[in-house]
Write a protein that holds these residues in place. Sequence first.
Motif, PDB file in Angstrom:
ATOM      1  N   VAL A 126       0.863  -1.187   0.000  1.00  0.00           N
ATOM      2  CA  VAL A 126       0.000   0.000   0.000  1.00  0.00           C
ATOM      3  C   VAL A 126       0.901   1.239   0.000  1.00  0.00           C
ATOM      4  CG1 VAL A 126      -1.774   1.301   1.216  1.00  0.00           C
ATOM      5  CG2 VAL A 126      -1.812  -1.199   1.276  1.00  0.00           C
ATOM      6  N   HIS A 127       0.749   2.050  -1.040  1.00  0.00           N
ATOM      7  CA  HIS A 127       1.452   3.340  -1.082  1.00  0.00           C
ATOM      8  C   HIS A 127       0.581   4.334  -0.309  1.00  0.00           C
ATOM      9  CE1 HIS A 127       3.241   6.862  -3.584  1.00  0.00           C
ATOM     10  NE2 HIS A 127       3.731   6.814  -2.346  1.00  0.00           N
ATOM     11  N   TRP A 128       1.097   4.820   0.805  1.00  0.00           N
ATOM     12  CA  TRP A 128       0.319   5.567   1.812  1.00  0.00           C
ATOM     13  C   TRP A 128       0.943   6.942   1.980  1.00  0.00           C
ATOM     14  CZ3 TRP A 128       0.157   5.230   7.721  1.00  0.00           C
ATOM     15  CH2 TRP A 128      -1.166   5.311   8.203  1.00  0.00           C
ATOM     16  N   LYS A 129       0.191   7.985   1.642  1.00  0.00           N
ATOM     17  CA  LYS A 129       0.720   9.340   1.734  1.00  0.00           C
ATOM     18  C   LYS A 129      -0.272  10.226   2.472  1.00  0.00           C
ATOM     19  CE  LYS A 129       2.960  12.894  -1.091  1.00  0.00           C
ATOM     20  NZ  LYS A 129       3.351  13.285  -2.471  1.00  0.00           N
ATOM     21  N   LEU A 130       0.204  10.797   3.592  1.00  0.00           N
ATOM     22  CA  LEU A 130      -0.666  11.637   4.433  1.00  0.00           C
ATOM     23  C   LEU A 130      -1.945  10.898   4.816  1.00  0.00           C
ATOM     24  CD1 LEU A 130      -0.268  15.061   2.608  1.00  0.00           C
ATOM     25  CD2 LEU A 130       0.722  14.405   4.820  1.00  0.00           C
ATOM     26  N   GLY A 131      -1.841   9.573   4.982  1.00  0.00           N
ATOM     27  CA  GLY A 131      -2.983   8.759   5.386  1.00  0.00           C
ATOM     28  C   GLY A 131      -3.881   8.325   4.250  1.00  0.00           C
ATOM     29  N   LYS A 132      -3.564   8.722   3.028  1.00  0.00           N
ATOM     30  CA  LYS A 132      -4.410   8.365   1.878  1.00  0.00           C
ATOM     31  C   LYS A 132      -3.724   7.273   1.047  1.00  0.00           C
ATOM     32  CE  LYS A 132      -7.406  11.394   3.082  1.00  0.00           C
ATOM     33  NZ  LYS A 132      -7.887  12.506   2.236  1.00  0.00           N
ATOM     34  N   VAL A 133      -4.531   6.324   0.597  1.00  0.00           N
ATOM     35  CA  VAL A 133      -4.016   5.241  -0.235  1.00  0.00           C
ATOM     36  C   VAL A 133      -3.841   5.768  -1.651  1.00  0.00           C
ATOM     37  CG1 VAL A 133      -4.464   2.946  -1.177  1.00  0.00           C
ATOM     38  CG2 VAL A 133      -5.119   3.473   1.187  1.00  0.00           C
ATOM     39  N   LYS A 134      -2.584   5.896  -2.073  1.00  0.00           N
ATOM     40  CA  LYS A 134      -2.277   6.426  -3.399  1.00  0.00           C
ATOM     41  C   LYS A 134      -2.099   5.321  -4.433  1.00  0.00           C
ATOM     42  CE  LYS A 134      -2.367  10.710  -2.211  1.00  0.00           C
ATOM     43  NZ  LYS A 134      -3.427  11.593  -2.750  1.00  0.00           N
ATOM     44  N   SER A 269      13.423  -0.121   3.698  1.00  0.00           N
ATOM     45  CA  SER A 269      14.379  -0.144   2.596  1.00  0.00           C
ATOM     46  C   SER A 269      14.759   1.269   2.213  1.00  0.00           C
ATOM     47  CB  SER A 269      13.778  -0.852   1.373  1.00  0.00           C
ATOM     48  OG  SER A 269      13.408  -2.162   1.701  1.00  0.00           O
ATOM     49  N   ALA A 270      15.977   1.388   1.671  1.00  0.00           N
ATOM     50  CA  ALA A 270      16.444   2.699   1.219  1.00  0.00           C
ATOM     51  C   ALA A 270      16.039   2.901  -0.240  1.00  0.00           C
ATOM     52  CB  ALA A 270      17.957   2.789   1.363  1.00  0.00           C
ATOM     53  N   GLY A 271      15.851   4.148  -0.604  1.00  0.00           N
ATOM     54  CA  GLY A 271      15.508   4.460  -1.983  1.00  0.00           C
ATOM     55  C   GLY A 271      14.789   5.785  -2.077  1.00  0.00           C
ATOM     56  N   LYS A 272      14.913   6.427  -3.234  1.00  0.00           N
ATOM     57  CA  LYS A 272      14.263   7.719  -3.431  1.00  0.00           C
ATOM     58  C   LYS A 272      12.902   7.601  -4.098  1.00  0.00           C
ATOM     59  CE  LYS A 272      18.509  10.473  -3.666  1.00  0.00           C
ATOM     60  NZ  LYS A 272      19.300  11.450  -4.480  1.00  0.00           N
ATOM     61  N   GLN A 273      12.713   6.585  -4.950  1.00  0.00           N
ATOM     62  CA  GLN A 273      11.475   6.421  -5.696  1.00  0.00           C
ATOM     63  C   GLN A 273      10.726   5.175  -5.234  1.00  0.00           C
ATOM     64  OE1 GLN A 273      10.303   8.619  -7.899  1.00  0.00           O
ATOM     65  NE2 GLN A 273      12.119   9.933  -7.698  1.00  0.00           N
ATOM     66  N   VAL A 274       9.398   5.321  -5.041  1.00  0.00           N
ATOM     67  CA  VAL A 274       8.616   4.191  -4.564  1.00  0.00           C
ATOM     68  C   VAL A 274       8.590   3.058  -5.584  1.00  0.00           C
ATOM     69  CG1 VAL A 274       6.414   5.107  -5.426  1.00  0.00           C
ATOM     70  CG2 VAL A 274       6.425   3.540  -3.482  1.00  0.00           C
ATOM     71  N   THR A 275       8.542   3.373  -6.859  1.00  0.00           N
ATOM     72  CA  THR A 275       8.478   2.333  -7.891  1.00  0.00           C
ATOM     73  C   THR A 275       9.756   1.496  -7.902  1.00  0.00           C
ATOM     74  OG1 THR A 275       9.244   3.985  -9.495  1.00  0.00           O
ATOM     75  CG2 THR A 275       6.876   3.563  -9.380  1.00  0.00           C
ATOM     76  N   THR A 276      10.891   2.150  -7.683  1.00  0.00           N
ATOM     77  CA  THR A 276      12.163   1.433  -7.653  1.00  0.00           C
ATOM     78  C   THR A 276      12.205   0.473  -6.473  1.00  0.00           C
ATOM     79  OG1 THR A 276      13.221   3.397  -8.598  1.00  0.00           O
ATOM     80  CG2 THR A 276      14.673   1.715  -7.662  1.00  0.00           C
ATOM     81  N   VAL A 277      11.718   0.929  -5.335  1.00  0.00           N
ATOM     82  CA  VAL A 277      11.698   0.090  -4.135  1.00  0.00           C
ATOM     83  C   VAL A 277      10.800  -1.115  -4.343  1.00  0.00           C
ATOM     84  CG1 VAL A 277      11.070   0.023  -1.694  1.00  0.00           C
ATOM     85  CG2 VAL A 277      12.231   2.032  -2.625  1.00  0.00           C
ATOM     86  N   ILE A 278       9.645  -0.908  -4.948  1.00  0.00           N
ATOM     87  CA  ILE A 278       8.704  -2.020  -5.178  1.00  0.00           C
ATOM     88  C   ILE A 278       9.329  -3.085  -6.057  1.00  0.00           C
ATOM     89  CG2 ILE A 278       6.504  -2.618  -6.287  1.00  0.00           C
ATOM     90  CD1 ILE A 278       5.498   0.177  -5.342  1.00  0.00           C
ATOM     91  N   LYS A 279      10.007  -2.668  -7.120  1.00  0.00           N
ATOM     92  CA  LYS A 279      10.643  -3.620  -8.030  1.00  0.00           C
ATOM     93  C   LYS A 279      11.745  -4.401  -7.322  1.00  0.00           C
ATOM     94  CE  LYS A 279       8.340  -3.049 -11.834  1.00  0.00           C
ATOM     95  NZ  LYS A 279       7.516  -4.192 -12.366  1.00  0.00           N
ATOM     96  N   SER A 280      12.446  -3.719  -6.425  1.00  0.00           N
ATOM     97  CA  SER A 280      13.522  -4.400  -5.700  1.00  0.00           C
ATOM     98  C   SER A 280      12.978  -5.435  -4.722  1.00  0.00           C
ATOM     99  CB  SER A 280      14.377  -3.368  -4.960  1.00  0.00           C
ATOM    100  OG  SER A 280      13.642  -2.765  -3.908  1.00  0.00           O
ATOM    101  N   LEU A 281      11.764  -5.203  -4.217  1.00  0.00           N
ATOM    102  CA  LEU A 281      11.151  -6.158  -3.287  1.00  0.00           C
ATOM    103  C   LEU A 281      10.691  -7.417  -4.012  1.00  0.00           C
ATOM    104  CD1 LEU A 281       9.032  -3.697  -1.101  1.00  0.00           C
ATOM    105  CD2 LEU A 281      11.090  -4.932  -0.396  1.00  0.00           C
ATOM    106  N   ASP A 282       9.973  -7.232  -5.123  1.00  0.00           N
ATOM    107  CA  ASP A 282       9.464  -8.360  -5.910  1.00  0.00           C
ATOM    108  C   ASP A 282       9.072  -7.827  -7.279  1.00  0.00           C
ATOM    109  OD1 ASP A 282       8.188 -10.561  -7.032  1.00  0.00           O
ATOM    110  OD2 ASP A 282       7.268 -11.171  -5.130  1.00  0.00           O
ATOM    111  N   ALA A 283       9.756  -8.292  -8.300  1.00  0.00           N
ATOM    112  CA  ALA A 283       9.499  -7.802  -9.659  1.00  0.00           C
ATOM    113  C   ALA A 283       8.129  -8.206 -10.168  1.00  0.00           C
ATOM    114  CB  ALA A 283      10.587  -8.327 -10.617  1.00  0.00           C
TER     115      ALA A 283
END
Length: 885
Positions: A126-134, A269-283
Amino acid sequence: MFRSVLILLCTISPCLPASVEGGVVGPRLSNGQLYKFSYSTEVLLDRAKGSSESSAGYRVSSSVDINLVWRNPSSKDDQLLRVLIGDVKIENVTPRPEKKNILAGSTTQSILGKGNLETLQRPFLVHWKLGKVKGLYSYQNEPAVIRNFKRGVASLLQLQLTSGKVEEVDVSGRCAVEYKVGKDQVTRVKLLDSCKTAETGFTTLNPVLGVNGKSSSITEFTLHEGFIKSAVSEETHIISVNARRTIATKVVSRQSLVLVKKEPGPQESAGKQVTTVIKSLDADFVVITPSPPKGKHLCKGCPSLWEHWRGVHKDLEPERLSRATGPRTFLRLIKTLRRASKEEILRVLRNSTKTALPQLVDSVTSAQTPASMDAILEFIDFSNSKQLVLQERFLYACGFASHPNEDLLKSLLGLWKGKITSNDIRESVMIIMGALVRKLCQKGGCDLPTVVEVKNLILEGPDSTQVESDVQMYLLAMKNALVPEAIPVLTKYTESEVGAYSTIAITALQRYNFHLITDEVKRTLNRIYHQNRRVFEKNVRAAAADVIFSSSPTYMEVKNLLLSIGHLPHEMNKYMLSKVQDILRFEMPASKVIKKVLKDMNTHNYDRFSKLGSSSAFSGYMTKETDITTIYNLDLLYSGSGVLRRSNMNIFALSGGFHLHGLQVAIEAQGLESLIATTPDEGEEELESFAGMSALLFDVQLRPVTFFKGYSDLMSKMFSMSGDPMNVVKGLILLLDHSQVLQLQSGLKASIEFQGGLAIDISGGMEISLWYRESKTSVNNRGALVMSANVTVDLEFARAGMELGFESEASLDFVTTVQFSEYPFLVCLQMDKATFPFRETLTKYEGLPSGKSFISRKGRKGLVPGSEFPLHQENSNMCKKVFEG
């Protein structure tokens, strides 16, 4: 300096978001912590006033583990959460004894299936920003029900820490939401009526025949250390039939997410972009939308159309239509037809018996799917004179269509432009196109190309022909269409020298909202009534007076109408007097003005209010209930010779501030004075002998029928008259048709269907006996009504539902007997309702794919006693004399 200004603005500005402890704008998770929750969701199905202890439905409970996977280095409120569902259990929402518990002895894996259970227990992000599901991220090719369950869990993570109204997207769709925030408490109220989803449905256009819904969704959040401690949600939908509120369903969906404990967990996990982090977790993670796409509704284990038809075709034979069996079968057949292909429908049409075929045509047309419309248009040949009954039934079913679209109107326009053998059918096509124009305009489709083309065709029609029947056809189409552009055309034809044109035009104007009746229209109607320019027939003048009375008349208009009483033809004096008395007695809108006028003794005197005659106007209540009020009125106008000139019976239904013209049967006769050697009234000396009937049913004007026209036709039919009524309309009508899918916040879907079917047979006749010096007109109404409400929740691995049903059979007869062996003539009116039965049923069920099921049935039967509806006392006295004689 800049920092000081910023602090000052934050201090004094009330419009900026309110801050909470530590300056946190949104809720946050702690790094290295695993939040372990208990989660449950349940859905309950019942009657609107049913208790939760007897509801049908299921509860799904599980554990939910949440931990922080990533936090945006530049924004601590931009977070990525990992959610894992486990320990799934499924149980009845209502405790049942073991013998009635279909889940007894089953494991979660045996119910869900091994593959579904594994898929459900795979993690999602879940991409969560300011309490909202993005955004949501899960795996490819997950079953829709599993994916929606995950969406439902994610919906309980959506919140904000400032009060106010916002628009959010979650599993319910795009909805307006209101937040109220207190200390460690957040209340989220979702305005469900505002939600826009991919799921579409339809409903009956007239609110009296439609449904009404009330929905609510409230979620209460408790916070601890910046994150959710508990989230409890309850969503309720109550949907009822406006005309019968006891036919109502209730869907309750509850969710609960409660923090059990926290324990050490994975580091972010470390990273600047959420999409990059997601791919690193599971492609294999893919994006899924928070709001689900439109689903495909498949009927598992349902019979094919051919199998269904073979089992029910006997119930649609004519002799069974007066029973509730007919409309009940009709409604069930429509459901099957809506799933069928064109080829399947054609096969059934081509193999039906001749006697059941008209009812099958009603059903296929009422299904209103592209396949059913293609099939019926291919099956019926409008150039074949042997299919007239089928052609008429098809057209009437189009006129009563619950949710027509432009394609249906386009199909009828194509028929109109093609070859039609029968002139009666040609007239019906145009008249029904008028009804479809009105319905499409009610849906906001008045500017659709086909609607515009048909409107222009109707509006220009009367002036494009000299054929009397064609002019009447176009005017009747205008009476159905009720577009404002037709008012000037109708006003022009009210003063026509052809009485039939005037009558149709005036009665069409009466159907408009009185706000649209302009001063110019009223001046024209007053000219007709007072004969300022030329002499008019009595029934035309009486119709003009009716419209004036019902269109917010002025003081002077009413005064002039009342002053005319005493200077009119004998029977018209009596009719107008009876009309005024009926308006006062029934307290119609015009009664206030009439009372003011009657304070003037020049208007209100004995001579004016003591006129005798047989004509009458009377209104009364058929039913007066909290849900619906049904009003009837009977207007009868006789010629000076005592022969019936016009008989008009109306039934109106009122519910929730809306009204429906349920029925109008008008019988007109003229030029019959020669039969009894009397003198016609002024303006009617040259009228051709004629008698006919016109019917309006559920706001749709039908093609009139003629009993006889011309003296020779009259004499031939008089000697061959059997007294049997002539059919005006017969068939099956889909009165109520509502379908919707409720996308619940829990991720489950509830399908709701309301249907109402009516088998109807309206006939009328006119019998004249010169030997007994007696005439009799009759209007016979026979009907069987079936209404049902069905709500189901299909989890694929489990199914629950509830069905409510109501059935009734009724008859209503209106008979007018006139004895002209002596003067004054004796006239007796009778309006009888026979004793009729009714039946109510309630069925709740739960089932598994294995075939195990639980079914609960309840019901009650009763009889509604028959009665003769009251009319004025003068009529009762007259009937005594007729029957004594």
